[in-house]
Every structure is written in C-alpha cells, then in structure tokens.
Write an enzyme that holds these catalytic residues in place. Structure first.
Site, PDB file in Angstrom:
ATOM      1  N   SER A 104       0.826  -1.214   0.000  1.00  0.00           N
ATOM      2  CA  SER A 104       0.000   0.000   0.000  1.00  0.00           C
ATOM      3  C   SER A 104       0.854   1.255   0.000  1.00  0.00           C
ATOM      4  O   SER A 104       1.712   1.429   0.859  1.00  0.00           O
ATOM      5  CB  SER A 104      -0.891   0.042   1.244  1.00  0.00           C
ATOM      6  OG  SER A 104      -1.796  -1.005   1.227  1.00  0.00           O
TER       7      SER A 104
ATOM      8  N   GLU B 150      -9.910  -8.451   0.689  1.00  0.00           N
ATOM      9  CA  GLU B 150     -10.684  -8.070  -0.500  1.00  0.00           C
ATOM     10  C   GLU B 150     -11.685  -9.151  -0.886  1.00  0.00           C
ATOM     11  O   GLU B 150     -12.545  -8.919  -1.744  1.00  0.00           O
ATOM     12  CB  GLU B 150      -9.735  -7.807  -1.676  1.00  0.00           C
ATOM     13  CG  GLU B 150      -8.862  -6.573  -1.482  1.00  0.00           C
ATOM     14  CD  GLU B 150      -7.876  -6.404  -2.625  1.00  0.00           C
ATOM     15  OE1 GLU B 150      -8.251  -5.782  -3.628  1.00  0.00           O
ATOM     16  OE2 GLU B 150      -6.737  -6.909  -2.514  1.00  0.00           O
TER      17      GLU B 150
ATOM     18  N   SER C 225      -1.085  -8.465   5.098  1.00  0.00           N
ATOM     19  CA  SER C 225      -0.597  -9.074   3.849  1.00  0.00           C
ATOM     20  C   SER C 225       0.659  -9.901   4.122  1.00  0.00           C
ATOM     21  O   SER C 225       0.912 -10.317   5.246  1.00  0.00           O
ATOM     22  CB  SER C 225      -0.284  -7.968   2.832  1.00  0.00           C
ATOM     23  OG  SER C 225       0.832  -7.204   3.255  1.00  0.00           O
TER      24      SER C 225
ATOM     25  N   ASN D 282       2.129   3.834  10.709  1.00  0.00           N
ATOM     26  CA  ASN D 282       1.347   4.381  11.819  1.00  0.00           C
ATOM     27  C   ASN D 282       1.666   3.596  13.081  1.00  0.00           C
ATOM     28  O   ASN D 282       2.153   2.465  13.002  1.00  0.00           O
ATOM     29  CB  ASN D 282      -0.156   4.254  11.512  1.00  0.00           C
ATOM     30  CG  ASN D 282      -0.551   2.826  11.183  1.00  0.00           C
ATOM     31  OD1 ASN D 282      -0.355   2.367  10.058  1.00  0.00           O
ATOM     32  ND2 ASN D 282      -1.061   2.122  12.158  1.00  0.00           N
TER      33      ASN D 282
ATOM     34  N   HIS E 194      -6.841   4.753   6.409  1.00  0.00           N
ATOM     35  CA  HIS E 194      -6.016   4.325   5.278  1.00  0.00           C
ATOM     36  C   HIS E 194      -5.254   5.524   4.704  1.00  0.00           C
ATOM     37  O   HIS E 194      -4.143   5.370   4.182  1.00  0.00           O
ATOM     38  CB  HIS E 194      -6.880   3.670   4.196  1.00  0.00           C
ATOM     39  CG  HIS E 194      -6.088   3.094   3.060  1.00  0.00           C
ATOM     40  ND1 HIS E 194      -5.213   2.042   3.228  1.00  0.00           N
ATOM     41  CD2 HIS E 194      -6.019   3.434   1.750  1.00  0.00           C
ATOM     42  CE1 HIS E 194      -4.639   1.763   2.066  1.00  0.00           C
ATOM     43  NE2 HIS E 194      -5.110   2.594   1.148  1.00  0.00           N
TER      44      HIS E 194
HETATM   45  N1  HPA Z   1      -2.838  -2.563  11.176  1.00  0.00           N
HETATM   46  C1  HPA Z   1      -2.988  -3.454  10.177  1.00  0.00           C
HETATM   47  N2  HPA Z   1      -2.533  -3.232   8.945  1.00  0.00           N
HETATM   48  C2  HPA Z   1      -1.911  -2.066   8.706  1.00  0.00           C
HETATM   49  C3  HPA Z   1      -1.726  -1.107   9.697  1.00  0.00           C
HETATM   50  C4  HPA Z   1      -2.208  -1.368  11.004  1.00  0.00           C
HETATM   51  O1  HPA Z   1      -2.086  -0.563  11.946  1.00  0.00           O
HETATM   52  N3  HPA Z   1      -1.063  -0.067   9.125  1.00  0.00           N
HETATM   53  C5  HPA Z   1      -0.860  -0.394   7.834  1.00  0.00           C
HETATM   54  N4  HPA Z   1      -1.366  -1.604   7.565  1.00  0.00           N
END
Ligand code: HPA
Length: 278
Positions: free
Chosen positions: A34, A91, A217, A240, A252
C-alpha cells in the site's frame, strides 16, 4: 536479455505473461504494498507492463493506491518482475488466488522474492516512517494458502518454515541500509485478515505474543514462496502506530501519507538491495 525459462509453464497466466514478455526472464520478484507502488514507476526500467485485468482468470486489485499490474524490467541491474499492487485476503480473494501470482513468478523464473508492505508499529519505540526488516512472522489470519490438495508440482505437503525470511538476504538488506545511512529495524510481523484495523486490546495481546508490527498481507505470499523454494526477503514501512498506541483513530489515508513521505529512502533501500543480490 535472459533466455526463456526452462521451467514448465503450467499456469495459463504464466504462459500469457511469458508471451507478453518476449525473451525477458525475471530472476527477482517484487511485491509493492500500500502506497509503495511508485517504485515501479520511478525505479524500474520497464520492458513490459500488463494490467491484471488483461490476464485470463486472474484476480484484479480493488484497493485504492494499488495500480494492479505486472511490471517487468530491470532495477538495480536485476531482471525484476513486479506486482504493482497486490491481492489481499480482506478483499475477498481466496487463499488460492493469493497463491497464484507467487507461483506464476516461480514459473517465470523468479528465485528471490522481495515483499514490501505498510504496517502498524506494535513494538515500543517504533515510529511512523521507520522501516522494519522481517525476521519472522506470526500467521494470525486464520487461514493458510497451502490448505487443500497439495500442489505437488510446486512443493512438498508440509514445507519447513523454520527460516521464512532468508538469512543471507536479511544480511544484504542490513548492509544496504547501513551503507545508505537508512535506519532499519528488524522484527516479527503479525498478519491479521483485516480489513478492520485492530482494537487496542488486540494490539496489547499481539505485543505479548511477540509481534513488532502488524499488517494485512505478506504472510500468505511468504508461505507460498517457501513452499516452492523461492527465497524471501520482506520489508515493512511502518506507516502508523498500531491501534491504541497513538492518540488518533487509524485511517487508510494516514497509511498512504506516511508511505508517500518516505518514498525516497524506501526506493533507495529496495533498489540498493536489488543491486547487491548475487
Ligand atoms: N494494522 C494493520 N494493517 C496495517 C496497519 C495497522 O495498523 N497499518 C498499515 N497496515
């Protein structure tokens, strides 16, 4: 240009792509997570780009920020086959559909797979924008991509997973990061199915279980790759703080923003690693 693969092309998608790629034979597979898809546009000298939608019986990517195409070309001097956009369990794809692209890469000649993802930081001290090399994983998705009749053409029924992430590739990744002056943490990635982010109680539990980062993933692709003898290296972009560790609600958009902010060092790290592969 490399020669045509000697492997049999049993999968229709492999035959379709081999045809599109002409004589190009990839050695390294790359899956862009992502917000990390820019790598294909900025760092791969393209030989061919094939949208997933062009390939018969092939899944399509539905997530924002995922272009949804194969990009074949060279990066860091290596012939690379890149998924610009991956398929996620959340998905609605079956695990068999998640297995398919990895097996296609294998049939086309890929020996080394570099997986990237966006992940939440679970370990104390992890900060958005950090990179983490995966040393191991915990499969908390509640499913395994190898469930069902064994694909004997690819590997054994009960594959070993004692070293999911190749020690030699990890060494090269650490050396690349050190040379470039890019801090690179190393730790355990815990995969959940998503798509909801975790609760704070789940994150506390995952930390107790030994997780350093959490994401949705990578683990299925790693398992399928190990099954068919492909060596795996994986890097998380910590986008994050995991749920409950920061003050804010998770979105997101935050994931995409952080990935975009660190695009340049991220691309340097992946290109540098490619250049160091034997
Ligand atoms: N949790 C799960 N998937 C993720 C996160 C998260 O905090 N950040 C980016 N993908």
């Amino acid at each position: 240009m490399n020669e045509r693969p000697s492997n049999p092309l049993n999968l229709p998608a492999s035959r379709f792509l081999a045809d599109r790629f002409g004589g190009f034979r990839p050695r390294v597979g790359l899956v862009l997570g992502s917000g990390l898809g820019f790598f294909a546009d900025e760092r791969i000298r393209k030989v061919a780009a094939v949208p997933y939608g062009d390939i018969p019986d092939f899944p399509r990517s539905t997530v924002e920020g995922h272009a949804g195409q194969w990009v074949a070309g060279t990066a860091g001097g290596q012939p690379v086959l890149c998924m610009q956009g991956r398929f996620h369990y959340y998905e609605g794809y079956g695990m068999d559909q998640l297995a398919l692209p990895v097996r296609v890469m294998r049939e086309l000649g890929v020996e080394t797979l570099i997986l990237t993802n966006a992940a939440g930081g679970v370990r104390e001290g992890m900060r958005p924008g950090d990179f983490m090399l995966l040393s191991d994983h915990i499969n908390f998705m509640g499913a395994n991509p190898l469930r069902g009749p064994n694909a004997d053409a690819f590997g054994t029924r009960f594959p070993d997973m004692s070293e999911p992430y190749d020690p030699g590739l990890r060494f090269l990744a650490r050396a690349t990061a050190a040379d470039l002056g890019i801090p690179l943490a190393e730790g355990v990635y815990l995969a959940v199915s998503g798509p909801s982010f975790e609760t704070p109680a789940e994150i506390r539990a995952f930390r107790t279980l030994g997780a350093d980062a959490v994401g949705m993933s990578t683990v299925p692709e790693c398992i399928v790759a190990r099954h068919c003898g492909v060596h795996v290296c994986a890097v998380s972009c910590i986008t994050n703080l995991a749920s409950g560790l920061g003050g804010e609600a998770l979105t997101h958009a935050e994931v995409a923003e952080t990935a975009d902010r660190v695009r340049s060092p991220f691309a340097d790290l992946i290109a540098g690693l490619l250049a160091r592969l034997p």
